[in-house]
Design a protein around this motif. Structure first.
Motif, short mmCIF file in Angstrom:
data_model
loop_
_atom_site.label_atom_id
_atom_site.label_comp_id
_atom_site.label_asym_id
_atom_site.label_seq_id
_atom_site.Cartn_x
_atom_site.Cartn_y
_atom_site.Cartn_z
N ALA A 63 -42.97 79.91 94.52
CA ALA A 63 -44.31 79.74 95.10
C ALA A 63 -44.23 79.41 96.58
O ALA A 63 -43.38 78.63 97.02
CB ALA A 63 -45.06 78.64 94.36
N ASP A 64 -45.10 80.02 97.35
CA ASP A 64 -45.23 79.71 98.77
C ASP A 64 -45.95 78.37 98.90
O ASP A 64 -47.13 78.25 98.57
CB ASP A 64 -46.03 80.82 99.46
CG ASP A 64 -46.07 80.67 100.97
OD1 ASP A 64 -45.97 79.54 101.47
OD2 ASP A 64 -46.22 81.70 101.66
N LEU A 65 -45.24 77.36 99.36
CA LEU A 65 -45.80 76.02 99.41
C LEU A 65 -46.90 75.87 100.44
O LEU A 65 -47.71 74.95 100.38
CB LEU A 65 -44.70 74.99 99.66
CG LEU A 65 -43.58 74.95 98.61
CD1 LEU A 65 -42.61 73.82 98.92
CD2 LEU A 65 -44.15 74.79 97.20
N ARG A 66 -46.95 76.80 101.42
CA ARG A 66 -47.99 76.73 102.44
C ARG A 66 -49.25 77.50 102.03
O ARG A 66 -50.34 77.21 102.49
CB ARG A 66 -47.46 77.28 103.77
CG ARG A 66 -46.36 76.43 104.40
CD ARG A 66 -45.90 77.01 105.72
NE ARG A 66 -44.96 76.13 106.41
CZ ARG A 66 -43.65 76.14 106.21
NH1 ARG A 66 -43.12 77.00 105.35
NH2 ARG A 66 -42.86 75.31 106.88
N ASP A 67 -49.09 78.51 101.18
CA ASP A 67 -50.23 79.33 100.74
C ASP A 67 -50.01 79.73 99.28
O ASP A 67 -49.84 80.91 98.97
CB ASP A 67 -50.36 80.57 101.62
CG ASP A 67 -51.51 81.48 101.18
OD1 ASP A 67 -52.50 80.96 100.61
OD2 ASP A 67 -51.41 82.71 101.38
N PRO A 68 -49.99 78.74 98.37
CA PRO A 68 -49.66 79.06 96.98
C PRO A 68 -50.79 79.82 96.30
O PRO A 68 -51.97 79.66 96.64
CB PRO A 68 -49.48 77.67 96.34
CG PRO A 68 -50.35 76.78 97.16
CD PRO A 68 -50.27 77.31 98.57
N PRO A 69 -50.44 80.66 95.32
CA PRO A 69 -51.48 81.31 94.54
C PRO A 69 -52.13 80.32 93.59
O PRO A 69 -51.55 79.28 93.25
CB PRO A 69 -50.70 82.38 93.76
CG PRO A 69 -49.34 81.78 93.59
CD PRO A 69 -49.08 80.99 94.85
N GLU A 70 -53.35 80.61 93.17
CA GLU A 70 -53.95 79.82 92.11
C GLU A 70 -53.11 79.98 90.84
O GLU A 70 -52.61 81.08 90.56
CB GLU A 70 -55.38 80.29 91.83
CG GLU A 70 -56.36 79.99 92.95
CD GLU A 70 -56.58 78.49 93.11
OE1 GLU A 70 -56.53 77.76 92.09
OE2 GLU A 70 -56.78 78.05 94.25
N PRO A 71 -52.90 78.89 90.07
CA PRO A 71 -52.10 79.03 88.85
C PRO A 71 -52.58 80.14 87.93
O PRO A 71 -51.77 80.86 87.34
CB PRO A 71 -52.23 77.64 88.21
CG PRO A 71 -52.48 76.71 89.35
CD PRO A 71 -53.32 77.50 90.31
N GLY A 72 -53.89 80.30 87.81
CA GLY A 72 -54.42 81.35 86.95
C GLY A 72 -54.05 82.74 87.44
O GLY A 72 -53.82 83.66 86.63
N ALA A 73 -53.96 82.91 88.77
CA ALA A 73 -53.59 84.22 89.32
C ALA A 73 -52.13 84.53 89.02
O ALA A 73 -51.78 85.68 88.72
CB ALA A 73 -53.84 84.24 90.82
N LEU A 74 -51.26 83.52 89.10
CA LEU A 74 -49.85 83.75 88.78
C LEU A 74 -49.68 84.04 87.30
O LEU A 74 -48.92 84.95 86.92
CB LEU A 74 -49.02 82.53 89.18
CG LEU A 74 -47.52 82.65 88.89
CD1 LEU A 74 -46.91 83.88 89.55
CD2 LEU A 74 -46.79 81.38 89.34
N ALA A 75 -50.37 83.29 86.44
CA ALA A 75 -50.29 83.56 85.00
C ALA A 75 -50.76 84.98 84.69
O ALA A 75 -50.16 85.69 83.88
CB ALA A 75 -51.12 82.54 84.23
N ALA A 76 -51.84 85.41 85.35
CA ALA A 76 -52.36 86.75 85.12
C ALA A 76 -51.37 87.81 85.59
O ALA A 76 -51.21 88.86 84.94
CB ALA A 76 -53.69 86.92 85.84
#
Length: 244
Positions: A63-76
């Motif tokens: 995960a990009d710690l400066r601009d992380p994805p929403e957890p739901g977006a990563l799960a999707a």
């Protein structure tokens, strides 16, 4: 500007993680771009299989710690790879950390060069490999996974193959990949899709059963005080305060 390169040859689409200046970290933008590219592949009848690879010396730093994805977006995104009606093949020649290992685990086949290294570094920054456990748990050796997730140790491609994270590894990753691509090109498209559905049914069951709870857990951990300290320490290149 998209962070994903896209090329196609003889029925195989190659999607390339192309943000080497950020070590192909999973930013919100990269996750969205990759999801869009995968959707394009799913809708293209000329695509027989998808190869997921990278530029630079890192497949993905997590995960990009400066601009992380929403957890739901990563799960999707992980579910999209598992459910894609085409085989998805990871080609790894560089280092892979944390969430990047979730991408590898979600792929149907994963090959790597012996120069690649791997680590589940989540515990070292105060979080857990919650979402990536969805494709990992059904596909990897439990004892090996426990050791590496609980310690954050770095391990090599041979160990990644032994534990089931990788399908195969070799000094020349393209020599390892060549018979895989030849095989999918010789298979009928309908049979490939049907066989993938058989092989991924249990993995998709884990998503449908557990994704919501793990998404909430991931969000909670990333907003915790320990995560704030761990991420700050990582960005400042120092040990977090809990190291003894």
């Amino acid at each position: 500007m998209t962070a994903i390169g896209h090329a196609c040859a003889r029925g195989v689409a190659t999607l390339t993680l192309d943000a080497p200046h950020h070590r192909n970290a999973l930013s919100a933008a990269l996750v969205a771009d990759l999801a869009g590219a995968l959707a394009d592949c799913a809708g293209d009848d000329g695509v027989r299989a998808v190869v997921l690879t990278h530029t630079g010396t890192t497949f993905s730093a997590g995960a990009d710690l400066r601009d992380p994805p929403e957890p739901g977006a990563l799960a999707a995104l992980l579910r999209q790879i598992v459910a894609l009606p085409r085989p998805v093949i990871a080609r790894v020649t560089g280092h892979t950390r944390a969430g990047g290992l979730g991408l590898v685990a979600a792929c149907d086949i994963a090959v790597a060069s012996t120069a690649a290294t791997f680590a589940f570094t989540e515990v070292r920054i105060g979080v857990a490999p919650a979402l990536i456990s969805l494709p990992l748990l059904p596909r990897t050796d439990p004892r090996a996974l426990a050791r590496h997730c609980l310690t954050g140790e770095r391990f090599d491609a041979a160990e990644a193959t032994r534990m089931g994270l990788l399908t195969a590894c070799g000094d020349d990753v393209d020599a390892v990949l060549e018979p895989v691509l030849d095989g999918v090109r010789r298979a009928s498209p309908g049979a490939l899709a049907a066989t993938k559905r058989l092989l991924t049914a249990r993995v998709l069951e884990s998503f449908d059963r557990d994704a919501d709870g793990l998404t909430a857990l991931s969000a909670r951990l990333f907003s915790s005080a320990e995560a704030r300290e761990g991420m700050t320490a990582f960005l400042e290149r120092r040990d977090p305060e809990w190291v003894v």
